[in-house]
Motif scaffolding. Structure first.
Motif, short mmCIF file in Angstrom:
data_model
loop_
_atom_site.label_atom_id
_atom_site.label_comp_id
_atom_site.label_asym_id
_atom_site.label_seq_id
_atom_site.Cartn_x
_atom_site.Cartn_y
_atom_site.Cartn_z
N LEU A 96 0.85 -1.18 0.00
CA LEU A 96 0.00 0.00 0.00
C LEU A 96 0.89 1.23 0.00
O LEU A 96 1.67 1.45 0.93
CB LEU A 96 -0.91 0.01 1.24
N ILE A 97 0.79 2.03 -1.05
CA ILE A 97 1.60 3.24 -1.15
C ILE A 97 0.75 4.43 -0.72
O ILE A 97 -0.26 4.74 -1.34
CB ILE A 97 2.13 3.44 -2.58
N VAL A 98 1.17 5.06 0.37
CA VAL A 98 0.46 6.19 0.95
C VAL A 98 1.30 7.45 0.77
O VAL A 98 2.49 7.44 1.07
CB VAL A 98 0.18 5.95 2.46
N SER A 99 0.67 8.51 0.29
CA SER A 99 1.39 9.77 0.09
C SER A 99 0.83 10.84 1.03
O SER A 99 -0.14 11.51 0.73
CB SER A 99 1.24 10.24 -1.36
N PRO A 100 1.47 11.00 2.20
CA PRO A 100 1.06 12.07 3.12
C PRO A 100 1.98 13.27 3.00
O PRO A 100 3.05 13.19 2.40
CB PRO A 100 1.23 11.40 4.49
N THR A 101 1.58 14.39 3.58
CA THR A 101 2.50 15.51 3.69
C THR A 101 3.58 15.15 4.71
O THR A 101 3.33 14.35 5.62
CB THR A 101 1.77 16.79 4.15
N PRO A 102 4.78 15.70 4.59
CA PRO A 102 5.84 15.36 5.53
C PRO A 102 5.47 15.64 6.99
O PRO A 102 5.80 14.85 7.88
CB PRO A 102 7.01 16.25 5.07
N THR A 103 4.78 16.76 7.23
CA THR A 103 4.43 17.09 8.61
C THR A 103 3.43 16.09 9.18
O THR A 103 3.58 15.62 10.32
CB THR A 103 3.86 18.51 8.70
N PHE A 104 2.39 15.74 8.41
CA PHE A 104 1.40 14.77 8.89
C PHE A 104 2.07 13.42 9.13
O PHE A 104 1.77 12.73 10.11
CB PHE A 104 0.26 14.63 7.89
N ALA A 105 2.98 13.06 8.24
CA ALA A 105 3.67 11.78 8.39
C ALA A 105 4.49 11.74 9.67
O ALA A 105 4.46 10.75 10.41
CB ALA A 105 4.56 11.52 7.18
N GLN A 106 5.24 12.81 9.94
CA GLN A 106 6.12 12.82 11.11
C GLN A 106 5.34 13.00 12.41
O GLN A 106 5.62 12.32 13.40
CB GLN A 106 7.15 13.94 10.98
N GLN A 107 4.37 13.90 12.41
CA GLN A 107 3.71 14.26 13.65
C GLN A 107 2.53 13.35 14.01
O GLN A 107 2.10 13.34 15.16
CB GLN A 107 3.22 15.71 13.59
N TRP A 108 2.01 12.60 13.05
CA TRP A 108 0.87 11.73 13.37
C TRP A 108 1.06 10.31 12.85
O TRP A 108 1.07 9.35 13.61
CB TRP A 108 -0.44 12.30 12.84
N LEU A 109 1.24 10.16 11.54
CA LEU A 109 1.18 8.84 10.93
C LEU A 109 2.28 7.91 11.42
O LEU A 109 2.02 6.74 11.76
CB LEU A 109 1.24 8.96 9.40
N ALA A 110 3.51 8.39 11.47
CA ALA A 110 4.62 7.53 11.89
C ALA A 110 4.45 7.01 13.31
O ALA A 110 4.91 5.92 13.65
CB ALA A 110 5.95 8.29 11.77
N ARG A 111 3.76 7.79 14.14
CA ARG A 111 3.58 7.40 15.54
C ARG A 111 2.48 6.35 15.72
O ARG A 111 2.43 5.71 16.77
CB ARG A 111 3.25 8.64 16.38
N ARG A 112 1.61 6.20 14.74
CA ARG A 112 0.47 5.30 14.90
C ARG A 112 0.39 4.20 13.85
O ARG A 112 -0.45 3.32 13.94
CB ARG A 112 -0.83 6.11 14.85
N LEU A 113 1.26 4.26 12.85
CA LEU A 113 1.18 3.30 11.76
C LEU A 113 1.37 1.86 12.23
O LEU A 113 0.85 0.92 11.61
CB LEU A 113 2.23 3.65 10.69
N GLY A 114 2.09 1.69 13.32
CA GLY A 114 2.29 0.34 13.85
C GLY A 114 0.99 -0.35 14.22
O GLY A 114 0.89 -1.58 14.15
N VAL A 115 -0.01 0.42 14.61
CA VAL A 115 -1.32 -0.16 14.95
C VAL A 115 -1.94 -0.78 13.71
O VAL A 115 -2.47 -1.90 13.75
CB VAL A 115 -2.25 0.92 15.54
N PHE A 116 -1.87 -0.06 12.59
CA PHE A 116 -2.40 -0.60 11.34
C PHE A 116 -1.62 -1.83 10.89
O PHE A 116 -2.20 -2.83 10.46
CB PHE A 116 -2.36 0.47 10.24
N GLN A 117 -0.29 -1.77 11.00
CA GLN A 117 0.55 -2.89 10.57
C GLN A 117 0.25 -4.15 11.40
O GLN A 117 0.24 -5.25 10.87
CB GLN A 117 2.02 -2.52 10.68
#
Length: 297
Positions: A96-117
């Motif tokens: 799954l290729i996800v294209s977020p903005t760098p800020t959203f990726a660093q401040q939100w997505l990277a911190r929670r992506l493990g839950v999805f994985q």
């Protein structure tokens, strides 16, 4: 039911595009054809069906009732085919290729992506960071997370987060320059990214004439997380989404000196192609994101 080999499928694709644009010229631009070639394909289809599909007027075409019904059915049929092909290409290994903005990726997505994985261990998520709007027709991207108003043609959008903005500053800078008593006092400090449109919006809401920003020179980082880092280092005052940096504010690494928080109508949206809405990996990511960001009452 077996489809006749004589059905002009290419002409149906031309009809679908011309019906969306209500323009043979724009359909030609989309399909890489001349306006004459588009007109020929429509005429071919009309002869095949035995009914007019468009009413041709000077500089304008409109659909007949037959053309409207057939174009809607053609759109549905092509969407089904695109989904089937995409699913066939997916194979057994889902990426799954996800294209977020760098800020959203660093401040939100990277911190929670493990839950999805953890929930979907067979789906490998690849992040393609970009501040640009994804062109799904060209870029190899499944899902985009972008800021805007959610009005992108051909895409399904889910509003996931308000994109508010307010000034933030380092406590060290406040100690050096003294307290900020009014919003106008901010103009006595170095403004990080002074050409950011958020600044004028915020100062206008605060009742402050900030026209002098037009003549200011200064660094322009283009990313909220970099601007926030510069502010925390004491290099000036930045304007960011406070929700992204709630931990830094709570820890005292930065201060939001005024309660005024603005929004210009553009928020974060989860977007993907309407024709691919039933792809399992996209559905899984969408459902997880909507759990994380339930709709506001």
């Amino acid at each position: 039911m077996k489809m006749s080999r004589n059905v002009p499928l290419n002409a149906l694709r031309v009809l679908e595009s011309a019906a969306r644009h209500l323009s043979f010229t724009k359909a030609g631009e989309e399909l890489g054809m001349t306006q004459t070639a588009v007109s020929y394909q429509i005429k071919l289809l009309e002869d095949f069906i035995g009914a007019a599909l468009f009413v041709r007027k000077p500089r304008q075409v409109t659909l007949t009732s037959v053309g409207e019904r057939l174009s809607q059915q053609a759109n549905t049929a092509f969407s089904i085919l695109e989904t089937a092909i995409a699913e066939a290409r997916t194979g057994t290994g889902d990426v799954l290729i996800v294209s977020p903005t760098p800020t959203f990726a660093q401040q939100w997505l990277a911190r929670r992506l493990g839950v999805f994985q953890a929930r979907h261990p067979k789906i490998a998520v690849h992040l393609a960071l970009s501040n640009d709007i994804v062109d799904f027709a060209r870029d190899n991207v499944d899902v985009g997370i972008r800021w805007g108003k959610g009005d992108w043609p051909g895409l399904i959008g889910h509003r996931i987060m308000r994109l508010d903005f307010a000034p933030v500053v380092s406590p060290l800078l406040l100690e050096k320059h003294g307290p900020l008593k009014t919003p106008a006092d901010l103009l006595k400090l170095t403004i990080i990214s002074p050409n950011d449109v958020w600044w004028k919006h915020w100062f206008t809401e605060a009742g402050v004439d900030a026209s002098e920003l037009d003549t200011r020179t200064g660094s322009s980082f283009g990313f909220q997380n970099l601007e926030a880092q510069a502010a925390m280092a004491g290099h000036g005052v930045a304007i960011v989404n406070p929700a992204h940096f709630a931990d830094d504010i709570a820890a005292g690494r930065m201060v939001q000196p005024f309660d005024l928080v603005c929004n210009d109508g553009r928020d974060y949206w989860l977007v993907y192609q309407e024709s691919r809405r039933n792809i399992p990996k996209i559905k899984a990511f969408r459902d997880w994101m909507l759990e994380e960001f339930p709709p506001e009452p």
